[in-house]
Design a protein around this motif. Structure first.
Motif, mmCIF file in Angstrom:
data_model
loop_
_atom_site.group_PDB
_atom_site.id
_atom_site.type_symbol
_atom_site.label_atom_id
_atom_site.label_comp_id
_atom_site.label_asym_id
_atom_site.label_seq_id
_atom_site.Cartn_x
_atom_site.Cartn_y
_atom_site.Cartn_z
ATOM 1 N N GLY A 28 0.845 -1.192 0.000
ATOM 2 C CA GLY A 28 0.000 0.000 0.000
ATOM 3 C C GLY A 28 0.875 1.234 0.000
ATOM 4 O O GLY A 28 1.785 1.370 -0.807
ATOM 5 N N ASP A 29 0.619 2.141 0.968
ATOM 6 C CA ASP A 29 1.429 3.354 1.042
ATOM 7 C C ASP A 29 2.518 3.258 2.105
ATOM 8 O O ASP A 29 3.094 4.258 2.501
ATOM 9 C CB ASP A 29 0.559 4.594 1.270
ATOM 10 C CG ASP A 29 -0.105 4.612 2.636
ATOM 11 O OD1 ASP A 29 -0.149 3.560 3.308
ATOM 12 O OD2 ASP A 29 -0.585 5.691 3.037
ATOM 13 N N LEU A 30 2.819 2.034 2.545
ATOM 14 C CA LEU A 30 3.878 1.833 3.534
ATOM 15 C C LEU A 30 5.079 1.140 2.898
ATOM 16 O O LEU A 30 4.929 0.267 2.042
ATOM 17 C CB LEU A 30 3.373 1.002 4.708
ATOM 18 C CG LEU A 30 2.322 1.661 5.585
ATOM 19 C CD1 LEU A 30 1.856 0.682 6.664
ATOM 20 C CD2 LEU A 30 2.852 2.943 6.213
ATOM 21 N N LEU A 31 6.261 1.538 3.355
ATOM 22 C CA LEU A 31 7.507 0.933 2.909
ATOM 23 C C LEU A 31 8.216 0.361 4.126
ATOM 24 O O LEU A 31 8.503 1.093 5.078
ATOM 25 C CB LEU A 31 8.402 1.977 2.237
ATOM 26 C CG LEU A 31 9.709 1.440 1.663
ATOM 27 C CD1 LEU A 31 9.427 0.568 0.434
ATOM 28 C CD2 LEU A 31 10.647 2.584 1.309
ATOM 29 N N PHE A 32 8.470 -0.927 4.105
ATOM 30 C CA PHE A 32 9.161 -1.614 5.187
ATOM 31 C C PHE A 32 10.578 -1.924 4.714
ATOM 32 O O PHE A 32 10.778 -2.805 3.871
ATOM 33 C CB PHE A 32 8.424 -2.904 5.560
ATOM 34 C CG PHE A 32 7.003 -2.647 5.998
ATOM 35 C CD1 PHE A 32 6.728 -2.364 7.323
ATOM 36 C CD2 PHE A 32 5.960 -2.668 5.080
ATOM 37 C CE1 PHE A 32 5.427 -2.110 7.737
ATOM 38 C CE2 PHE A 32 4.664 -2.423 5.476
ATOM 39 C CZ PHE A 32 4.392 -2.138 6.807
ATOM 40 N N VAL A 33 11.546 -1.168 5.230
ATOM 41 C CA VAL A 33 12.927 -1.290 4.783
ATOM 42 C C VAL A 33 13.664 -2.281 5.675
ATOM 43 O O VAL A 33 13.679 -2.139 6.900
ATOM 44 C CB VAL A 33 13.657 0.067 4.808
ATOM 45 C CG1 VAL A 33 15.088 -0.087 4.297
ATOM 46 C CG2 VAL A 33 12.906 1.099 3.971
#
Length: 132
Positions: A28-33
Motif C-alpha cells: 500500500g502506502d507503507l515501505l518496510f525497509v
C-alpha cells in the motif's frame, strides 16, 4: 487485498542476492525497509565504525529513494548496535544528519552481540508520498 512489491536500489544488489532478502517491501502506502548495514557495493563491511554508520544511513537513503521516499517520510526506526555505549556518539551524529528537525521518527535502539560481520544496522518504516 493489498499488493506487495519488492524494492531494490539499482546499484546495491550483491548483499541482497547473497543473503536472499529484499531491500524493502512496499505494501500500500507503507515501505518496510530491511536492516541496512554499512556495506560497500560488494557487500563487505566498511571497517571504520563511524564510516560504517554513515554508509548504513546512505544505504537506507538509497532504498528510500528507490521507492520515491526521503528521510522525511520515515515514521519508525529500529537500530541494532554491537556496543551501544561506545558507539552512541557516532550513531547520533549520523542520525542528526538524516533527521535534523522535529518531528523525529519513533526510534528503538537494541544492543546485540552479532550482526554478520557488521557493528551497526538500521531498519525503517516509511509512508510513501501520495502519487508514487
Amino acid at each position: 487485498m493489498t499488493r506487495t512489491e519488492a524494492i531494490f536500489p539499482a546499484d546495491r544488489l550483491a548483499i541482497y542476492e547473497r543473503d536472499r532478502y529484499s531491500a524493502a517491501i512496499r505494501s500500500g502506502d507503507l515501505l518496510f525497509v530491511s536492516g541496512q548495514v554499512g556495506s560497500r557495493v560488494d557487500g563487505s563491511p566498511e571497517p571504520d565504525f563511524a564510516e560504517q554508520v554513515e554508509q548504513a544511513f546512505q544505504n537506507l537513503e538509497a532504498v528510500l529513494k528507490a521507492a520515491g521516499c526521503t528521510f522525511a517520510d520515515v515514521v519508525d526506526v529500529t537500530s541494532f548496535h554491537t556496543d551501544p555505549e561506545s558507539q552512541f556518539d557516532a550513531v547520533l551524529r549520523a542520525k542528526d544528519n538524516a533527521f535534523p528537525h522535529a518531528p523525529y521518527p519513533a526510534w528503538t535502539a537494541i544492543g546485540v552481540n552479532w550482526l554478520n560481520g557488521f557493528d551497526f544496522e538500521i531498519k525503517a518504516t516509511a509512508r510513501i508520498p501520495a502519487g508514487r
